[in-house]
Design a protein around this motif. Structure first.
Motif, PDB file in Angstrom:
ATOM      1  N   TYR A  72      -1.253  -8.836   0.008  1.00 53.04           N
ATOM      2  CA  TYR A  72      -0.833  -7.565  -0.569  1.00 53.04           C
ATOM      3  C   TYR A  72      -1.969  -6.546  -0.536  1.00 53.04           C
ATOM      4  O   TYR A  72      -3.150  -6.899  -0.504  1.00 53.04           O
ATOM      5  CB  TYR A  72      -0.411  -7.757  -2.038  1.00 53.04           C
ATOM      6  CG  TYR A  72       0.678  -8.770  -2.249  1.00 53.04           C
ATOM      7  CD1 TYR A  72       0.371 -10.073  -2.653  1.00 53.04           C
ATOM      8  CD2 TYR A  72       2.007  -8.438  -2.052  1.00 53.04           C
ATOM      9  CE1 TYR A  72       1.356 -11.016  -2.846  1.00 53.04           C
ATOM     10  CE2 TYR A  72       3.010  -9.383  -2.245  1.00 53.04           C
ATOM     11  CZ  TYR A  72       2.678 -10.664  -2.638  1.00 53.04           C
ATOM     12  OH  TYR A  72       3.671 -11.589  -2.832  1.00 53.04           O
ATOM     13  N   LEU A  73      -1.570  -5.279  -0.557  1.00 53.81           N
ATOM     14  CA  LEU A  73      -2.527  -4.194  -0.746  1.00 53.81           C
ATOM     15  C   LEU A  73      -1.872  -3.165  -1.652  1.00 53.81           C
ATOM     16  O   LEU A  73      -0.919  -2.493  -1.250  1.00 53.81           O
ATOM     17  CB  LEU A  73      -2.932  -3.544   0.581  1.00 53.81           C
ATOM     18  CG  LEU A  73      -4.026  -2.476   0.456  1.00 53.81           C
ATOM     19  CD1 LEU A  73      -5.353  -3.127   0.056  1.00 53.81           C
ATOM     20  CD2 LEU A  73      -4.193  -1.714   1.775  1.00 53.81           C
ATOM     21  N   GLN A  74      -2.366  -3.059  -2.872  1.00 53.64           N
ATOM     22  CA  GLN A  74      -1.899  -2.046  -3.813  1.00 53.64           C
ATOM     23  C   GLN A  74      -2.778  -0.815  -3.651  1.00 53.64           C
ATOM     24  O   GLN A  74      -4.001  -0.897  -3.796  1.00 53.64           O
ATOM     25  CB  GLN A  74      -1.974  -2.575  -5.245  1.00 53.64           C
ATOM     26  CG  GLN A  74      -1.569  -1.564  -6.300  1.00 53.64           C
ATOM     27  CD  GLN A  74      -0.107  -1.154  -6.184  1.00 53.64           C
ATOM     28  OE1 GLN A  74       0.758  -1.993  -5.937  1.00 53.64           O
ATOM     29  NE2 GLN A  74       0.160   0.134  -6.359  1.00 53.64           N
ATOM     30  N   MET A  75      -2.140   0.308  -3.362  1.00 51.72           N
ATOM     31  CA  MET A  75      -2.874   1.549  -3.102  1.00 51.72           C
ATOM     32  C   MET A  75      -2.503   2.585  -4.153  1.00 51.72           C
ATOM     33  O   MET A  75      -1.335   2.981  -4.236  1.00 51.72           O
ATOM     34  CB  MET A  75      -2.545   2.064  -1.701  1.00 51.72           C
ATOM     35  CG  MET A  75      -2.815   1.036  -0.607  1.00 51.72           C
ATOM     36  SD  MET A  75      -2.542   1.685   1.051  1.00 51.72           S
ATOM     37  CE  MET A  75      -0.774   1.958   0.995  1.00 51.72           C
ATOM     38  N   ASN A  76      -3.468   2.990  -4.943  1.00 53.90           N
ATOM     39  CA  ASN A  76      -3.265   3.993  -5.976  1.00 53.90           C
ATOM     40  C   ASN A  76      -4.093   5.244  -5.683  1.00 53.90           C
ATOM     41  O   ASN A  76      -5.018   5.203  -4.872  1.00 53.90           O
ATOM     42  CB  ASN A  76      -3.664   3.427  -7.342  1.00 53.90           C
ATOM     43  CG  ASN A  76      -2.829   2.229  -7.752  1.00 53.90           C
ATOM     44  OD1 ASN A  76      -1.646   2.129  -7.415  1.00 53.90           O
ATOM     45  ND2 ASN A  76      -3.439   1.310  -8.486  1.00 53.90           N
ATOM     46  N   SER A  77      -3.760   6.325  -6.351  1.00 51.15           N
ATOM     47  CA  SER A  77      -4.495   7.591  -6.193  1.00 51.15           C
ATOM     48  C   SER A  77      -4.668   7.940  -4.723  1.00 51.15           C
ATOM     49  O   SER A  77      -5.771   8.266  -4.262  1.00 51.15           O
ATOM     50  CB  SER A  77      -5.864   7.492  -6.885  1.00 51.15           C
ATOM     51  OG  SER A  77      -5.712   7.185  -8.245  1.00 51.15           O
ATOM     52  N   LEU A  78      -3.589   7.866  -3.983  1.00 47.25           N
ATOM     53  CA  LEU A  78      -3.656   8.078  -2.542  1.00 47.25           C
ATOM     54  C   LEU A  78      -4.046   9.510  -2.200  1.00 47.25           C
ATOM     55  O   LEU A  78      -3.698  10.464  -2.918  1.00 47.25           O
ATOM     56  CB  LEU A  78      -2.316   7.723  -1.900  1.00 47.25           C
ATOM     57  CG  LEU A  78      -2.091   6.215  -1.754  1.00 47.25           C
ATOM     58  CD1 LEU A  78      -0.612   5.906  -1.559  1.00 47.25           C
ATOM     59  CD2 LEU A  78      -2.894   5.680  -0.584  1.00 47.25           C
ATOM     60  N   GLY A 136      -0.131   9.602  -5.493  1.00 42.17           N
ATOM     61  CA  GLY A 136       0.864   8.566  -5.675  1.00 42.17           C
ATOM     62  C   GLY A 136       0.363   7.188  -5.295  1.00 42.17           C
ATOM     63  O   GLY A 136      -0.823   7.005  -4.972  1.00 42.17           O
ATOM     64  N   SER A 137       1.288   6.222  -5.320  1.00 39.88           N
ATOM     65  CA  SER A 137       0.951   4.822  -5.058  1.00 39.88           C
ATOM     66  C   SER A 137       1.912   4.214  -4.061  1.00 39.88           C
ATOM     67  O   SER A 137       3.070   4.634  -3.959  1.00 39.88           O
ATOM     68  CB  SER A 137       0.998   4.003  -6.355  1.00 39.88           C
ATOM     69  OG  SER A 137       0.077   4.473  -7.306  1.00 39.88           O
ATOM     70  N   LEU A 138       1.419   3.232  -3.327  1.00 37.07           N
ATOM     71  CA  LEU A 138       2.232   2.411  -2.442  1.00 37.07           C
ATOM     72  C   LEU A 138       1.703   0.993  -2.498  1.00 37.07           C
ATOM     73  O   LEU A 138       0.501   0.780  -2.721  1.00 37.07           O
ATOM     74  CB  LEU A 138       2.172   2.915  -0.999  1.00 37.07           C
ATOM     75  CG  LEU A 138       3.043   4.091  -0.581  1.00 37.07           C
ATOM     76  CD1 LEU A 138       2.736   4.470   0.864  1.00 37.07           C
ATOM     77  CD2 LEU A 138       4.518   3.769  -0.739  1.00 37.07           C
ATOM     78  N   SER A 139       2.607   0.048  -2.239  1.00 34.54           N
ATOM     79  CA  SER A 139       2.205  -1.345  -2.183  1.00 34.54           C
ATOM     80  C   SER A 139       2.629  -1.929  -0.844  1.00 34.54           C
ATOM     81  O   SER A 139       3.808  -1.876  -0.495  1.00 34.54           O
ATOM     82  CB  SER A 139       2.859  -2.129  -3.322  1.00 34.54           C
ATOM     83  OG  SER A 139       2.459  -3.483  -3.285  1.00 34.54           O
ATOM     84  N   LEU A 140       1.671  -2.444  -0.104  1.00 36.88           N
ATOM     85  CA  LEU A 140       1.939  -3.075   1.185  1.00 36.88           C
ATOM     86  C   LEU A 140       1.975  -4.589   1.033  1.00 36.88           C
ATOM     87  O   LEU A 140       1.243  -5.155   0.210  1.00 36.88           O
ATOM     88  CB  LEU A 140       0.858  -2.701   2.198  1.00 36.88           C
ATOM     89  CG  LEU A 140       0.598  -1.218   2.425  1.00 36.88           C
ATOM     90  CD1 LEU A 140      -0.437  -1.047   3.543  1.00 36.88           C
ATOM     91  CD2 LEU A 140       1.873  -0.480   2.757  1.00 36.88           C
ATOM     92  N   SER A 141       2.805  -5.218   1.855  1.00 32.76           N
ATOM     93  CA  SER A 141       2.872  -6.675   1.907  1.00 32.76           C
ATOM     94  C   SER A 141       2.717  -7.127   3.343  1.00 32.76           C
ATOM     95  O   SER A 141       3.058  -6.397   4.275  1.00 32.76           O
ATOM     96  CB  SER A 141       4.208  -7.181   1.363  1.00 32.76           C
ATOM     97  OG  SER A 141       4.387  -6.831   0.021  1.00 32.76           O
ATOM     98  N   CYS A 142       2.238  -8.335   3.504  1.00 32.37           N
ATOM     99  CA  CYS A 142       2.090  -8.935   4.834  1.00 32.37           C
ATOM    100  C   CYS A 142       2.466 -10.404   4.698  1.00 32.37           C
ATOM    101  O   CYS A 142       1.752 -11.180   4.057  1.00 32.37           O
ATOM    102  CB  CYS A 142       0.665  -8.780   5.330  1.00 32.37           C
ATOM    103  SG  CYS A 142       0.295  -9.660   6.872  1.00 32.37           S
ATOM    104  N   THR A 187       1.840   7.580   5.109  1.00 32.96           N
ATOM    105  CA  THR A 187       1.604   9.016   5.226  1.00 32.96           C
ATOM    106  C   THR A 187       1.494   9.609   3.825  1.00 32.96           C
ATOM    107  O   THR A 187       2.401   9.432   3.005  1.00 32.96           O
ATOM    108  CB  THR A 187       2.739   9.702   5.996  1.00 32.96           C
ATOM    109  OG1 THR A 187       2.863   9.105   7.290  1.00 32.96           O
ATOM    110  CG2 THR A 187       2.444  11.193   6.156  1.00 32.96           C
ATOM    111  N   VAL A 188       0.391  10.297   3.575  1.00 38.79           N
ATOM    112  CA  VAL A 188       0.150  10.907   2.277  1.00 38.79           C
ATOM    113  C   VAL A 188       0.135  12.421   2.468  1.00 38.79           C
ATOM    114  O   VAL A 188      -0.713  12.950   3.195  1.00 38.79           O
ATOM    115  CB  VAL A 188      -1.178  10.435   1.663  1.00 38.79           C
ATOM    116  CG1 VAL A 188      -1.347  11.015   0.263  1.00 38.79           C
ATOM    117  CG2 VAL A 188      -1.232   8.911   1.621  1.00 38.79           C
ATOM    118  N   SER A 189       1.063  13.087   1.820  1.00 40.09           N
ATOM    119  CA  SER A 189       1.152  14.541   1.947  1.00 40.09           C
ATOM    120  C   SER A 189       0.356  15.219   0.842  1.00 40.09           C
ATOM    121  O   SER A 189       0.238  14.703  -0.267  1.00 40.09           O
ATOM    122  CB  SER A 189       2.615  14.974   1.875  1.00 40.09           C
ATOM    123  OG  SER A 189       3.166  14.643   0.614  1.00 40.09           O
ATOM    124  N   SER A 190      -0.171  16.381   1.170  1.00 43.54           N
ATOM    125  CA  SER A 190      -1.003  17.112   0.204  1.00 43.54           C
ATOM    126  C   SER A 190      -0.159  18.029  -0.660  1.00 43.54           C
ATOM    127  O   SER A 190       1.013  18.253  -0.428  1.00 43.54           O
ATOM    128  CB  SER A 190      -2.060  17.915   0.943  1.00 43.54           C
ATOM    129  OG  SER A 190      -1.461  18.784   1.864  1.00 43.54           O
TER     130      SER A 190
END
Length: 126
Positions: A80-86, A16-22, A123-126
């Motif tokens: 920002y930090l865009q996180m894909n293929s977590l 999945g993906s998440l996007s962080l902001s600061c 948190t990335v679940s398997s």
């Protein structure tokens, strides 16, 4: 007082993906090199990505290259930090940080960053 406030963390399944902001309350944000770091339980804080003051240059840890994208909007004082293929191994508290010196190189050492946010859990679940 300078503040860095992260948001966007959470629980996601592997792949999945998440996007962080600061959001940074600092008038010199447009001159600051910014970085993202992470710290997993019982591990040292590690470099994730860094971006130059203009956003033209970026640097990534090998473990996230091709999956994560760092960016910034200087008009909004936001990083920002865009996180894909977590992956489960991406699970950590993620911190944004401002470099100690304007226009400094894109260091990967935490000691070269002088101001930190409080962190946001990913948190990335398997």
């Amino acid at each position: 007082q300078v503040q860095l406030v992260e948001s966007g963390g959470g629980l996601v399944q592997a792949g999945g993906s998440l996007s962080l902001s600061c959001v940074v309350s600092r008038r010199t944000f447009s001159a600051d090199v910014m970085g993202w770091f992470r710290q997993a339980p019982r591990k040292e804080r590690e470099f994730v990505a860094a971006i130059s003051s203009s956003g033209a240059s970026t640097r990534y840890a090998d473990s996230v290259k091709g999956r994560f994208t760092i960016s910034r909007d200087n008009a909004k004082n936001t990083l920002y930090l865009q996180m894909n293929s977590l992956k489960p191994e991406d699970t950590a508290v993620y911190y944004c940080a401002a470099g100690r010196h304007w226009y400094q190189p894109l260091y990967d050492r935490p000691g070269e960053y002088g101001t930190w946010g409080q962190g946001t859990q990913v948190t990335v679940s398997s």
